[in-house]
Design an enzyme around this catalytic site. Structure first.
Site, PDB file in Angstrom:
ATOM      1  N   CYS A  49       0.855  -1.182   0.000  1.00  0.00           N
ATOM      2  CA  CYS A  49       0.000   0.000   0.000  1.00  0.00           C
ATOM      3  C   CYS A  49       0.892   1.233   0.000  1.00  0.00           C
ATOM      4  CB  CYS A  49      -1.007   0.001   1.152  1.00  0.00           C
ATOM      5  SG  CYS A  49      -0.342   0.199   2.790  1.00  0.00           S
ATOM      6  N   CYS A  96       3.276   0.805  -8.411  1.00  0.00           N
ATOM      7  CA  CYS A  96       4.035  -0.429  -8.224  1.00  0.00           C
ATOM      8  C   CYS A  96       5.178  -0.491  -9.228  1.00  0.00           C
ATOM      9  CB  CYS A  96       3.109  -1.633  -8.399  1.00  0.00           C
ATOM     10  SG  CYS A  96       3.888  -3.192  -7.953  1.00  0.00           S
ATOM     11  N   CYS A 148      -4.259  -0.770  -2.321  1.00  0.00           N
ATOM     12  CA  CYS A 148      -4.801   0.576  -2.546  1.00  0.00           C
ATOM     13  C   CYS A 148      -4.453   1.002  -3.968  1.00  0.00           C
ATOM     14  CB  CYS A 148      -4.287   1.582  -1.521  1.00  0.00           C
ATOM     15  SG  CYS A 148      -2.589   2.103  -1.717  1.00  0.00           S
TER      16      CYS A 148
END
Length: 144
Positions: free
Chosen positions: A7, A86, A79
């Site tokens: 997250c 990412c 999230c």
């Protein structure tokens, strides 16, 4: 199977996911959690997890760069911001997105402590329901 829950700040949702995975799926999953940033451990998350017998008080907020991504089977982003941010992952690792509401954001305008904790409890319970489906609900590695 090694799974990293990711997250934004590794303070709440990913910590709860790691805690639930250790508690419920420790025989099949080696869970970790990290953030795109590190914000410290959220005390409300610790409290609501303690209510259900899962102790995450010893966790610390980790940055994704602290992990060797080549050793992971899956990264599960919890999230939208983490999913969008990412990093590129090695071929052996698969990124899955399973977003959950942000408890601090849900509770931002609330003044009553019980109402605030109820926001965290709702997300805690949703994360538990998701963790209970693992690893069977994960797409097979290599499948489209």
């Amino acid at each position: 199977m090694k799974i990293l829950f990711l997250c934004t700040g590794n303070s709440c949702r990913s910590q709860m996911a790691e805690g639930w995975a250790r508690e419920l799926k420790g025989d099949t999953i080696e869970p970790f959690s990290a953030g795109i940033e590190t914000h410290g451990l959220n005390p409300h998350a610790v409290e609501v997890m303690r209510e259900v017998g899962v102790d995450i008080s010893g966790h610390r907020s980790l940055h994704i760069d602290e992990f060797n991504l080549e050793e992971l089977d899956y990264i599960i982003t919890v999230c939208d911001h983490a999913h969008e941010s990412c990093p590129l992952v090695p071929p052996g690792c698969r990124v899955i997105h399973q977003g959950f509401d942000d408890p601090p954001r849900l509770a931002a305008e609330l003044k009553n402590e019980q109402a605030i904790l109820d926001c965290y409890r709702r997300v805690r319970d949703q994360i538990k329901q998701y963790i209970e489906t693992l690893p069977e609900s994960l797409p097979v590695k290599g499948a489209i």
